[in-house]
Design a protein around this motif. Structure first.
Motif, PDB file in Angstrom:
ATOM      1  N   GLY A 174       0.821  -1.200   0.000  1.00  0.00           N
ATOM      2  CA  GLY A 174       0.000   0.000   0.000  1.00  0.00           C
ATOM      3  C   GLY A 174       0.855   1.251   0.000  1.00  0.00           C
ATOM      4  O   GLY A 174       2.087   1.190  -0.139  1.00  0.00           O
ATOM      5  N   THR A 175       0.217   2.396   0.146  1.00  0.00           N
ATOM      6  CA  THR A 175       0.896   3.690   0.194  1.00  0.00           C
ATOM      7  C   THR A 175       0.984   4.150   1.633  1.00  0.00           C
ATOM      8  O   THR A 175      -0.040   4.306   2.306  1.00  0.00           O
ATOM      9  N   TYR A 176       2.207   4.382   2.113  1.00  0.00           N
ATOM     10  CA  TYR A 176       2.436   4.766   3.502  1.00  0.00           C
ATOM     11  C   TYR A 176       2.871   6.225   3.583  1.00  0.00           C
ATOM     12  O   TYR A 176       3.650   6.696   2.746  1.00  0.00           O
ATOM     13  N   THR A 177       2.376   6.933   4.586  1.00  0.00           N
ATOM     14  CA  THR A 177       2.865   8.272   4.888  1.00  0.00           C
ATOM     15  C   THR A 177       3.842   8.153   6.050  1.00  0.00           C
ATOM     16  O   THR A 177       3.464   7.780   7.163  1.00  0.00           O
ATOM     17  N   MET A 236       5.139   1.135   9.998  1.00  0.00           N
ATOM     18  CA  MET A 236       4.489   0.466   8.870  1.00  0.00           C
ATOM     19  C   MET A 236       3.579  -0.672   9.328  1.00  0.00           C
ATOM     20  O   MET A 236       2.703  -1.111   8.579  1.00  0.00           O
ATOM     21  N   LEU A 237       3.771  -1.145  10.536  1.00  0.00           N
ATOM     22  CA  LEU A 237       2.881  -2.166  11.088  1.00  0.00           C
ATOM     23  C   LEU A 237       1.593  -1.563  11.632  1.00  0.00           C
ATOM     24  O   LEU A 237       0.651  -2.296  11.949  1.00  0.00           O
ATOM     25  N   ASP A 238       1.556  -0.241  11.727  1.00  0.00           N
ATOM     26  CA  ASP A 238       0.364   0.454  12.215  1.00  0.00           C
ATOM     27  C   ASP A 238      -0.539   0.774  11.024  1.00  0.00           C
ATOM     28  O   ASP A 238      -0.145   1.535  10.133  1.00  0.00           O
ATOM     29  N   PRO A 239      -1.750   0.208  10.955  1.00  0.00           N
ATOM     30  CA  PRO A 239      -2.639   0.457   9.816  1.00  0.00           C
ATOM     31  C   PRO A 239      -2.915   1.941   9.589  1.00  0.00           C
ATOM     32  O   PRO A 239      -3.245   2.337   8.465  1.00  0.00           O
ATOM     33  N   ALA A 240      -2.764   2.753  10.616  1.00  0.00           N
ATOM     34  CA  ALA A 240      -3.034   4.191  10.473  1.00  0.00           C
ATOM     35  C   ALA A 240      -2.057   4.863   9.516  1.00  0.00           C
ATOM     36  O   ALA A 240      -2.340   5.934   8.988  1.00  0.00           O
ATOM     37  N   SER A 241      -0.888   4.238   9.285  1.00  0.00           N
ATOM     38  CA  SER A 241       0.099   4.843   8.394  1.00  0.00           C
ATOM     39  C   SER A 241      -0.203   4.575   6.925  1.00  0.00           C
ATOM     40  O   SER A 241       0.422   5.144   6.040  1.00  0.00           O
ATOM     41  N   LEU A 242      -1.156   3.686   6.655  1.00  0.00           N
ATOM     42  CA  LEU A 242      -1.559   3.406   5.275  1.00  0.00           C
ATOM     43  C   LEU A 242      -2.472   4.523   4.788  1.00  0.00           C
ATOM     44  O   LEU A 242      -3.528   4.769   5.367  1.00  0.00           O
ATOM     45  N   THR A 243      -2.052   5.182   3.722  1.00  0.00           N
ATOM     46  CA  THR A 243      -2.852   6.284   3.191  1.00  0.00           C
ATOM     47  C   THR A 243      -3.621   5.882   1.948  1.00  0.00           C
ATOM     48  O   THR A 243      -4.583   6.531   1.578  1.00  0.00           O
ATOM     49  N   GLY A 244      -3.185   4.845   1.264  1.00  0.00           N
ATOM     50  CA  GLY A 244      -3.878   4.408   0.065  1.00  0.00           C
ATOM     51  C   GLY A 244      -5.095   3.560   0.411  1.00  0.00           C
ATOM     52  O   GLY A 244      -5.137   2.901   1.440  1.00  0.00           O
ATOM     53  N   ASN A 245      -6.118   3.573  -0.441  1.00  0.00           N
ATOM     54  CA  ASN A 245      -7.274   2.721  -0.261  1.00  0.00           C
ATOM     55  C   ASN A 245      -6.955   1.325  -0.775  1.00  0.00           C
ATOM     56  O   ASN A 245      -6.079   1.136  -1.609  1.00  0.00           O
ATOM     57  N   ARG A 246      -7.692   0.353  -0.262  1.00  0.00           N
ATOM     58  CA  ARG A 246      -7.553  -1.007  -0.742  1.00  0.00           C
ATOM     59  C   ARG A 246      -8.926  -1.521  -1.145  1.00  0.00           C
ATOM     60  O   ARG A 246      -9.918  -1.220  -0.497  1.00  0.00           O
ATOM     61  N   ILE A 247      -8.946  -2.287  -2.223  1.00  0.00           N
ATOM     62  CA  ILE A 247     -10.188  -2.886  -2.692  1.00  0.00           C
ATOM     63  C   ILE A 247     -10.044  -4.395  -2.633  1.00  0.00           C
ATOM     64  O   ILE A 247      -9.093  -4.956  -3.181  1.00  0.00           O
ATOM     65  N   THR A 248     -10.986  -5.039  -1.986  1.00  0.00           N
ATOM     66  CA  THR A 248     -11.015  -6.500  -1.956  1.00  0.00           C
ATOM     67  C   THR A 248     -12.206  -6.972  -2.780  1.00  0.00           C
ATOM     68  O   THR A 248     -13.348  -6.571  -2.526  1.00  0.00           O
ATOM     69  N   VAL A 249     -11.907  -7.798  -3.773  1.00  0.00           N
ATOM     70  CA  VAL A 249     -12.951  -8.396  -4.603  1.00  0.00           C
ATOM     71  C   VAL A 249     -13.110  -9.849  -4.171  1.00  0.00           C
ATOM     72  O   VAL A 249     -12.237 -10.668  -4.415  1.00  0.00           O
ATOM     73  N   PRO A 250     -14.211 -10.198  -3.513  1.00  0.00           N
ATOM     74  CA  PRO A 250     -14.407 -11.581  -3.094  1.00  0.00           C
ATOM     75  C   PRO A 250     -14.691 -12.490  -4.288  1.00  0.00           C
ATOM     76  O   PRO A 250     -15.200 -12.050  -5.330  1.00  0.00           O
TER      77      PRO A 250
END
Length: 381
Positions: A128-131, A145-159
């Motif tokens: 993902g994209t990290y700040t 980087m182990l803290d989800p709060a540092s992820l700035t990009g969105n993620r899409i999950t397609v089941p």
């Protein structure tokens, strides 16, 4: 005359010897002075070098940042500023280290790799994209980087089993745009990017997976990455290009019909045997395709009228495969198509309550299985 001459000669010789001795004495004194001066100069130079060398060694200890010749292996932190770093799907710790060094988040690859290996949770760092701050200590970079709060990009999950229409809605939600914009992008991507064998239909080619959405990504970018993922999966399974659409059609039916994973290969066998005519009419007779053609979910009631609806996806009335996939199948369903079970199975019926499917070779056996399922359902009532 002779005595006087000799006496004068002796006196002259003595005078010359004295003068010679005096010159030699003066020369020795001059030489001594030169040696003294040179020794003094050498001593001064040596003392200067000693003092200068000592300062070079001591100064970094007093202020490590003051000497640019000293190699920095890890920043002391905590860092400053802000920078975005993209960690791609499948990145190793070494790949992450390279990206972080290029962004000046950490000082060296070695520092990050050591910190990564020292943290037992580091394998959980997500793509993902990290700040992040610049010039962080490697240990802090791993922890951040182990803290989800540092992820700035969105993620899409397609089941697995999602239809293209559902995927369009998810993309629109993540990109904060209208679904109509995603549909328009899909039309363009289908025309320009889909393999010819797909016939311009996106259904089935949007791989079920999780995707990183970067801030600059468009709907076209996301859709293309999904098609790429499907292509990569089919490449890894060595599916010939001309067979890919049929494989995806069959796999999408398995994805929609099967609840238990261990039944996929047997449903794949039923599909092959039905296409070969085991039922006498070459029809698949799958409720999932009927529902897709009607634009309803498989969970909705399929009345007799719906079962007889004349759509190209109604495999109860049309022999052979439907014109395209009915959802995005997962890799397990694709693998089942490529390696179906062996035998003469021709029918199956599923118990929606337990997820179990009952298989049969003959229509009589199939009708008995349907009676068993109906009895179970009536008993629950």
């Amino acid at each position: 005359m002779t005595d006087l001459f000799n006496q004068d000669s002796v006196s002259a010789v003595d005078a010359r010897e004295r003068r010679t001795a005096e010159r030699r004495r003066r020369a020795r004194k001059r030489a001594q002075r030169r040696r003294n001066i040179i020794s003094f100069i050498v001593m001064i130079v040596a003392l200067g070098l000693l003092v200068g060398g000592g300062w070079v060694l001591v100064r970094p200890l007093l202020n490590p940042d003051s000497d640019p010749t000293v190699e920095v292996t890890d920043y002391p932190g905590p860092g400053s500023g802000e920078v975005e770093v993209v960690i791609e799907e499948g990145s190793s710790g070494s790949d992450m280290a390279t990206a972080l060094v290029e962004a000046d988040v950490v000082a060296t690859r070695t520092a990050f790799i050591n910190a990564y290996n020292a943290n037992p949770d580091a394998a959980g760092i997500q793509p993902g994209t990290y700040t992040l701050m610049q010039q962080m200590s490697a240990e802090d970079a791993v922890a951040t980087m182990l803290d989800p709060a540092s992820l700035t990009g969105n993620r899409i999950t397609v089941p697995e089993g999602w239809r293209a229409s559902q995927i369009y809605e998810r993309i629109a939600q993540r990109l904060e745009i209208e679904v109509s914009e995603v549909e328009a992008a899909a039309d363009e991507v289908a025309a320009d990017y889909l393999p010819d064998v797909a016939g311009g239909d996106m259904e089935g080619w949007l791989a079920a997976s999780t995707y990183n959405i970067h801030p600059e990504d468009t709907a076209e970018d996301v859709l293309q990455s999904m098609i790429d993922r499907t292509g990569e999966m089919l490449d890894s399974l060595e599916v010939p290009a001309d067979d890919r659409q049929d494989v995806l059609i069959k796999a999408s039916i398995i994805e929609a019909e099967v609840i238990r994973e261990d039944e996929r290969a047997r449903v794949a066998l039923v599909i092959e045997n039905r296409l070969d005519g085991c039922s006498g009419d070459g029809r698949l007779g799958m409720d999932s395709t009927v529902a897709y053609g009607l634009g309803i979910t498989l969970g909705e009631a399929l009345t007799q009228e719906r079962l007889e609806a004349d759509t190209s996806y109604n495999t109860r009335i049309n022999p052979g495969l439907p014109p395209g996939p009915i959802d995005s199948p997962g890799q397990l369903s694709i693998e089942a198509v490529l390696d179906p079970a062996e035998g003469q199975l021709c029918y199956f019926v599923s118990d929606l309550e337990t997820g179990e499917s009952l298989f049969a070779e003959t229509l009589d056996e199939h009708n008995d299985n349907r009676a068993i399922i109906n009895e179970r359902s009536n008993g629950d009532d």
